[in-house]
Motif scaffolding. Sequence first.
Motif, short mmCIF file in Angstrom:
data_model
loop_
_atom_site.label_atom_id
_atom_site.label_comp_id
_atom_site.label_asym_id
_atom_site.label_seq_id
_atom_site.Cartn_x
_atom_site.Cartn_y
_atom_site.Cartn_z
N PHE A 362 15.22 37.93 62.44
CA PHE A 362 15.88 37.76 63.72
C PHE A 362 17.27 38.40 63.64
O PHE A 362 18.02 38.16 62.69
N THR A 363 17.60 39.20 64.65
CA THR A 363 18.87 39.91 64.69
C THR A 363 19.70 39.37 65.85
O THR A 363 19.20 39.24 66.97
N PHE A 364 20.97 39.05 65.59
CA PHE A 364 21.91 38.58 66.59
C PHE A 364 22.96 39.67 66.82
O PHE A 364 23.54 40.18 65.86
N VAL A 365 23.19 40.04 68.09
CA VAL A 365 24.11 41.13 68.43
C VAL A 365 25.14 40.62 69.43
O VAL A 365 24.79 40.02 70.45
N LYS A 366 26.43 40.83 69.11
CA LYS A 366 27.50 40.54 70.07
C LYS A 366 27.62 41.74 71.01
O LYS A 366 27.90 42.84 70.57
N VAL A 367 27.40 41.51 72.31
CA VAL A 367 27.37 42.61 73.26
C VAL A 367 28.62 42.65 74.13
O VAL A 367 28.60 43.21 75.21
N GLN A 368 29.70 42.04 73.65
CA GLN A 368 30.97 42.09 74.37
C GLN A 368 32.08 42.50 73.42
O GLN A 368 31.95 42.29 72.19
N PRO A 369 33.16 43.07 73.92
CA PRO A 369 34.26 43.47 73.03
C PRO A 369 35.09 42.30 72.54
O PRO A 369 36.00 42.48 71.74
N ILE A 370 34.80 41.07 72.99
CA ILE A 370 35.57 39.91 72.56
C ILE A 370 35.24 39.63 71.09
O ILE A 370 34.09 39.58 70.69
N LYS A 371 36.29 39.43 70.27
CA LYS A 371 36.08 39.09 68.86
C LYS A 371 36.06 37.56 68.71
O LYS A 371 36.97 36.88 69.16
N TYR A 372 35.00 37.05 68.07
CA TYR A 372 34.89 35.62 67.89
C TYR A 372 33.98 35.34 66.69
O TYR A 372 33.16 36.18 66.31
N ASN A 373 34.15 34.15 66.10
CA ASN A 373 33.32 33.73 64.97
C ASN A 373 32.06 33.04 65.50
O ASN A 373 32.08 32.38 66.55
N VAL A 374 30.97 33.20 64.75
CA VAL A 374 29.72 32.51 65.05
C VAL A 374 29.39 31.58 63.88
O VAL A 374 29.38 32.02 62.72
N ILE A 375 29.16 30.31 64.19
CA ILE A 375 28.83 29.31 63.19
C ILE A 375 27.36 28.93 63.36
O ILE A 375 26.93 28.56 64.45
N PHE A 376 26.57 29.07 62.29
CA PHE A 376 25.16 28.71 62.32
C PHE A 376 24.97 27.31 61.73
O PHE A 376 25.39 27.04 60.59
N ASN A 377 24.34 26.42 62.48
CA ASN A 377 23.92 25.12 61.99
C ASN A 377 22.40 25.11 61.87
O ASN A 377 21.70 25.64 62.74
N THR A 378 21.89 24.54 60.79
CA THR A 378 20.44 24.51 60.57
C THR A 378 19.88 23.15 60.92
O THR A 378 20.61 22.16 61.07
N SER A 379 18.55 23.08 61.06
CA SER A 379 17.85 21.83 61.39
C SER A 379 16.78 21.57 60.36
O SER A 379 16.34 22.49 59.64
N GLY A 380 16.34 20.33 60.30
CA GLY A 380 15.22 19.97 59.45
C GLY A 380 15.47 20.16 57.96
O GLY A 380 14.53 20.35 57.19
N GLY A 381 16.73 20.14 57.51
CA GLY A 381 17.02 20.29 56.09
C GLY A 381 16.91 21.71 55.58
O GLY A 381 16.98 21.95 54.37
N ASN A 382 16.74 22.72 56.48
CA ASN A 382 16.69 24.11 56.04
C ASN A 382 18.08 24.59 55.65
O ASN A 382 19.08 24.21 56.27
N SER A 383 18.15 25.45 54.61
CA SER A 383 19.41 26.02 54.15
C SER A 383 19.43 27.52 54.39
O SER A 383 18.40 28.15 54.65
N ILE A 384 20.63 28.10 54.28
CA ILE A 384 20.82 29.54 54.42
C ILE A 384 21.32 30.07 53.07
O ILE A 384 22.31 29.58 52.53
N PHE A 385 20.62 31.08 52.51
CA PHE A 385 20.99 31.69 51.25
C PHE A 385 21.32 33.16 51.46
O PHE A 385 20.82 33.80 52.39
N ALA A 386 22.18 33.69 50.61
CA ALA A 386 22.47 35.13 50.62
C ALA A 386 21.32 35.87 49.96
O ALA A 386 20.66 35.36 49.06
N LEU A 387 21.09 37.10 50.39
CA LEU A 387 19.95 37.87 49.87
C LEU A 387 20.09 38.14 48.38
O LEU A 387 19.09 38.17 47.66
N ASN A 388 21.32 38.33 47.90
CA ASN A 388 21.53 38.63 46.48
C ASN A 388 21.74 37.39 45.63
O ASN A 388 22.11 37.48 44.47
#
Length: 1023
Positions: A362-388
């Motif tokens: 899944f790819t997320f794209v910011k389509v506006q010139p506004i600069k802002y941070n995106v915070i991802f929260n997971t559900s069901g005990g899933n975690s996020i790992f770096a590819l390396n």
Amino acid sequence: MSSATNIPINSRTLSGVILISDGVATLENGDLNCDDVISNTVSTGNMTTNNLTCKGELRTNTNGPYLIPTATTSITGSLISYGNVLNTGATDITNYGSTYNLLKQGFYFNNINSTQTLTNLAIIDNSQTYFKSQLTGCTAETPLNPTSVVNKSYVDNNFVDRTNNLTQSINGVKTFTNTTNFTGSLRTKTNFKLNEIDDYTGNTINLTFPMAQLTILRISSGTSMTLNLPQLTANERGMIFYFLKTNNTTNCTVNAYTGQGIVVATDISTPVASSTNILSADKVMMKLYVGYYQTLTFWVELTEFSTFDRLKLREWVNLPQTHILGLTFAMMSPTMALRVNTSNPLTITLPTLNDNERGKIFTFVKVQPIKYNVIFNTSGGNSIFALNDLNGNPTTNSTIFPSNKVVCRLAVGWAGTTNYWIEVGDYSTYDRDENNLLYPRLAIENTFTNNNIFNGQATFNNFTPISSVATPSANNHLVRKDYVDNNFVNLSTAQNIYGSKYFGSRVQLYGGIALDVGPGTSTFAGVVTFSNNITCSASLISNNITSPVVLGGTNNIFTNLDTATGGAIINIGAKNNNINVKCNLNINESAYLTGSQNTLIWMEGNSSRFENQNSTNGDYIFTIVESGITYNPFVINKTSVDIAGDAVVGGNLILYDTTPSTLSMSVGVLGNDMTFDPENTTNTTYKFKVNDSTGTSTTTPLTISTASTTLSNALISNSTATFNNGATFNSVIPTTSITASSPNDLVNYTTLTSQGYTTLSAVQSNTNTFTSTNTFNGNLVSATGLIVKDSSLQFKNGTKEINSFLSSTGELTFQTFFSSNTYKFQCFNSSGTADKSAFITFDKTTLQMPLEVVDSATFNSTATFSGDVTLSKTKNNSSYATYNGLTSTYIGYLTEVPPGVYVGIASGTQYQLGAITLDNTNVGFWTCNYEVEINCSTAGSISKIYVFVSNNLVSTTAPIGLPGAKANNFSTQTYAVGDSTYHSGSFSFLQSTTTVVYGVQLIAIVASGGFQRKGQIRMLRIL
């Protein structure tokens, strides 16, 4: 002399001229040295003379080719001979020069006369031929071989002029293998500009040919745009044009030239339904192709998607513009566009993973010139790992998609039965600018033939760059040493400096007067440190003001202070800018920070804290001044929160125990209900307390607990009170003073004691059987139904009697024993305030309420409806024979005049192609349809076509005054043999009692050629 004897003249002394009148003079030995030799013919091997004048032919080397010596370095002069070593038969002119020079040696062809000095006409040297004047008299139009010299007419007639502004035709296919630059317009078929962009601004744009392939549309004002396309000709067939809007909020209406429609590529036979949808507000690009069929030329809309338009495709999901977003897999697609209102962080909650999503990306794209941070929260005990680092710790969800990235990609990985998210590195064009590590180092020698841009630093270890440009012309040009020496201040010598100079860093000045600044504005671009105070009599303007570090002390910045009377204004910041305070904000009670009462404001983690220090019973007061009146809607102190107006609570109002403890209750609104929630209390009790009229006595009239609801005072019910589970009266029995009137009413003691056993049994028993006649003076009420078996139920009123009985076949009959009786069925509305009835008499059935037929209804004879008839559904089961047999008084009756054969027409002549007469027997609503066809028998054109329906007379040249009664065409159209044009229309009207002849009329203005016509008209009764 006539003697043939040889006379040796070289042994004599002669003076004057030796005249040989006849014969041949031969010098057998030696050379002839003399001033002039005058002879008709001179034949010699070698002749040396300063001037040789030949009034006849000058022949050389008539005996054959002359062999040029191998060594010619010592030979000078010219040689004219016949042939050469190759013996080609040509006349050779040879120049010998031991010191050959391209500028001096060669062959010079000169012109000389008595009035003009010697002029070089041509110079031929070892490599090329020079002509000092124009060559004239060259009549050869076509050269014979590639090395032939051509005349001017051949060049002018066969090649394109390069410098003059001439209109020329170029035939044949020309192929340009390299890049071709056109500074002007390149036009094909006189209607197309290649590699050129036209930029239009305005609300209404009228285009003309020649037209660029790409047209930019800009709107200057308003909320919509109109684009009028030019008239198409055969020259534009097959061309494609692009139109690009500069925003995605403006709707553009596209209009084709009159008579030339716009169709879609998938259905070229049908024009588009609405020209406003071709380039609607949510599209920024449109592609139009010029299509054609026989003599017709039209526009074809081709599907085209820009980067913005692709957001509308299925592979993109344009997520709602918000700062808190909860996703489900039904909402997600391979690419999702993110939009926000401000630069505040966007929080996205990812759905719980399952095995069906394994391997998806899944790819997320910011389509506006506004600069802002995106915070991802997971559900069901899933975690996020770096590819390396899939085996390490989960990554921080707030750093995956920071403000300096516009693309983030998440993949779904798994190990065994565990599913997890993987952050996949992805860099867009913008993101690469943020990551200098992606740019390679230049480790080898390179030759750059194009412009190159290096965003990093270039270091030259052994040699410095060399430039041939003495004076740079652009701000980003490198400069040479001589440019620096001649234009800039050095470090060692005294120099005068002119113009304004800006020092971006520290400047140290020494001497009696360190810095003497004259009048004007002084600008310090860098950090300026002043060890002592600075007094500014006017404004101090600075992007950053930094005071020196004072350990344990105070730094003061005082501006615009009126210490005498007070009330001065301090302005900080400017419109549309932010004020960033990177420390605690301390607001002191005293203007010079000498008081002890302070208000501190600072960030504490993710919270903002307001702290009131050293105050006694201090308040936080929120004040609004409106129209000179001061309001304090919100006041906070250490014991209470005072709200002067309405308090709007978006969630539940949570009330905590004042003991204190952790117990709490809440009050909220859920849908249309107000809820009292016990939260974490046990054995909860709700107590509602009131004061008496003097306010001295407090009682609790209502107490609600899990066991009971207690009323401590009188209960007054102004409406019905229902007890579903009964009611227990421990002390006092309820009393009533009214007589029971319905089965659910309570009966008082007097009423019960006055009833007989039989009557009371009939009222109380569920089932009663009356075996003999019983008389009820009051109402007979049956809770379970009244059953009459094997007999009739009689209704009597005086002499009038009606019986009702059920036959063995299941037929319920109401039988009357008097004349002119009426059956009335009466119904009341829901509130009992109005009623309507149904009446059945011998003659008719009258309904005062609407008739609803759930199933089919059959009328075997005529049904008359004096009011409106409303049909929610209609179904026609009539046969063809039914409609074919209708007369003009029936709805659905159709009469028509079918088209006849083609008949020739004359220009400007009016023809009636069919007529239908309606009179007073046809009163009602009718629909008229008409159609006229014109066929081309001889190729030509028609400039105007009038088609309309008139009333009564063929001489009427105007249509009847109804919309749709005319179908004119006032544009010139060209037709080939066999082409046809159709004009049709329809309208509805109310036929009165007046007799009217409705006739379809035709007038055609024929410019050339021959044409035929036929037409038809039909009338359909609709009411």
